[in-house]
Design an enzyme around this catalytic site. Structure first.
Site, PDB file in Angstrom:
ATOM      1  N   GLN A   1      -3.267   2.883 -14.255  1.00  0.00           N
ATOM      2  CA  GLN A   1      -3.315   3.991 -13.304  1.00  0.00           C
ATOM      3  C   GLN A   1      -4.702   4.628 -13.278  1.00  0.00           C
ATOM      4  OE1 GLN A   1      -0.623   4.848 -11.282  1.00  0.00           O
ATOM      5  NE2 GLN A   1      -2.157   6.101 -10.264  1.00  0.00           N
TER       6      GLN A   1
ATOM      7  N   LYS B   1       6.570   4.679  -9.905  1.00  0.00           N
ATOM      8  CA  LYS B   1       6.480   3.216 -10.009  1.00  0.00           C
ATOM      9  C   LYS B   1       7.581   2.687 -10.923  1.00  0.00           C
ATOM     10  CE  LYS B   1       1.671   3.301  -8.745  1.00  0.00           C
ATOM     11  NZ  LYS B   1       0.264   3.389  -9.100  1.00  0.00           N
TER      12      LYS B   1
ATOM     13  N   ASP C   1      -2.420  -4.851  -8.278  1.00  0.00           N
ATOM     14  CA  ASP C   1      -3.095  -3.872  -7.425  1.00  0.00           C
ATOM     15  C   ASP C   1      -4.130  -4.560  -6.530  1.00  0.00           C
ATOM     16  OD1 ASP C   1      -2.206  -1.251  -7.661  1.00  0.00           O
ATOM     17  OD2 ASP C   1      -3.311  -0.882  -9.527  1.00  0.00           O
TER      18      ASP C   1
END
Ligand code: NDP
Length: 287
Positions: free
Chosen positions: A96, A52, A119
């Site tokens: 994460q 990322k 997200d």
């Protein structure tokens, strides 16, 4: 022989578009910023976070990494999220997953400001997806839709079957297909006649998490097959939820693993972060 839909190719195109838009935004004084939080030492999470950060650098975003020790408390993590929620140059916050067991994943997701939730896991963003009024789409299902669009496949009126009902993949995937007027069936571990249901699909999305689970007898001739799974086979080789060798000759379009849905997820994360930064730019110029 199926047409192979290359996620490598489509994701490169998405990233190039994001990069071009990022350059324009920078001229207006806004540089997109993504904060990535990682708690603990999970090796797979480390690889995802590194990828990322690499993608951010490639498209011209600023990325900040917050690597916290395994023993980080819930309060410490929530405090960090609160700081990032209020940090103007940060447009997106990503924590994460999975988190170490002692941390409450739901509370962490809920703590991220919805406008920075790139997200799209926050209940407010999930609700917006349900009613079709969304700013961010969850990255993996959005990536699958991008592949479908790139291949020129029209979802409208098609029988769509999604295997898997997770909050991250299966459920939002089904909703996105529904928004495009597919007739959608969601299958899961309690589904009866799974083979028959799948064999009726014009568009089949596999998000099961089981290596080579989808066999040729579960696939209709000429079906479009999208494989979300990332697994290791008996030889430790990366493979999807679809038995590619068996299914490919029957399908009209198919995504490979690796190089299919996988690369799309990060590309869509970049797109969501850009969207958030564009909104920041718009509100700066409005004030
Ligand atoms: P989950 O484990 O959360 O969900 C798996 C789903 O599959 C569940 O709904 C489960 O049903 C269903 N399932 C399990 N066994 C069967 C069965 N025998 N028959 C029918 N349905 C079954 O996984 P995720 O959704 O998080 O991920 C799915 C896969 O996608 C994984 O391989 C994961 O690694 C991959 N993935 C890939 C991403 C990418 O970027 N390409 C991103 C995210 C995930 P039930 O609900 O009844 O238990």
């Amino acid at each position: 022989m199926a047409v192979i839909i290359s996620g490598k190719e489509v994701s490169a195109k998405v990233r190039a578009e994001v990069k071009a838009e990022c350059e324009q935004l920078k001229e207006k004084g806004v540089t997109p910023g993504l904060a990535v939080i990682i708690v603990g030492n999970d090796p797979a999470s480390r690889v995802y976070v590194n990828n990322k950060k690499k993608a951010c650098a490639e498209v011209g975003f600023v990325s900040e990494e917050y690597a916290l020790p395994e023993e980080t408390s819930q309060e410490e993590l929530l405090q960090l999220i609160d700081q990032l929620n209020h940090k103007p140059e940060i447009d997106g916050i990503l924590c994460q997953l999975p988190l170490p067991k002692h941390l409450d994943e739901k509370a962490v997701i809920n703590a991220i400001a919805p406008e920075k939730d790139v997200d799209a896991f926050h209940p407010s963003n999930v609700g917006k997806i349900m009613i079709g009024d969304y700013r961010f789409l969850p990255c993996t299902p959005a990536g699958v839709m991008e592949l479908i669009h790139h291949a020129g496949i029209d979802v409208s009126g098609k029988n769509c079957v999604v295997i898997g009902r997770s909050n991250i993949v299966g459920k939002p995937m089904a909703m996105l297909l529904l928004h495009e007027n597919g007739t959608v069936t969601i299958c899961h571990s309690r589904t009866k006649n799974l083979k028959e249901v799948c064999a009726n699909a014009d568009i089949l999305v596999a998000a099961v998490g089981k290596p080579k689970f989808v066999k040729a007898d579960m696939v209709k001739d000429g079906a479009v097959v999208l494989d979300v799974g990332i697994n290791r086979d008996e030889n430790g080789k990366l493979c999807g939820d679809v038995d590619f060798k068996e299914v490919e000759p029957k399908a009209s379009y198919i995504t490979p693993v690796p190089g299919g849905v996988g690369p799309m997820t990060i590309a869509m994360l970049m797109k969501n972060t850009l969207t958030a930064a564009i909104e920041r730019g718009a509100s700066l110029s409005a004030n």
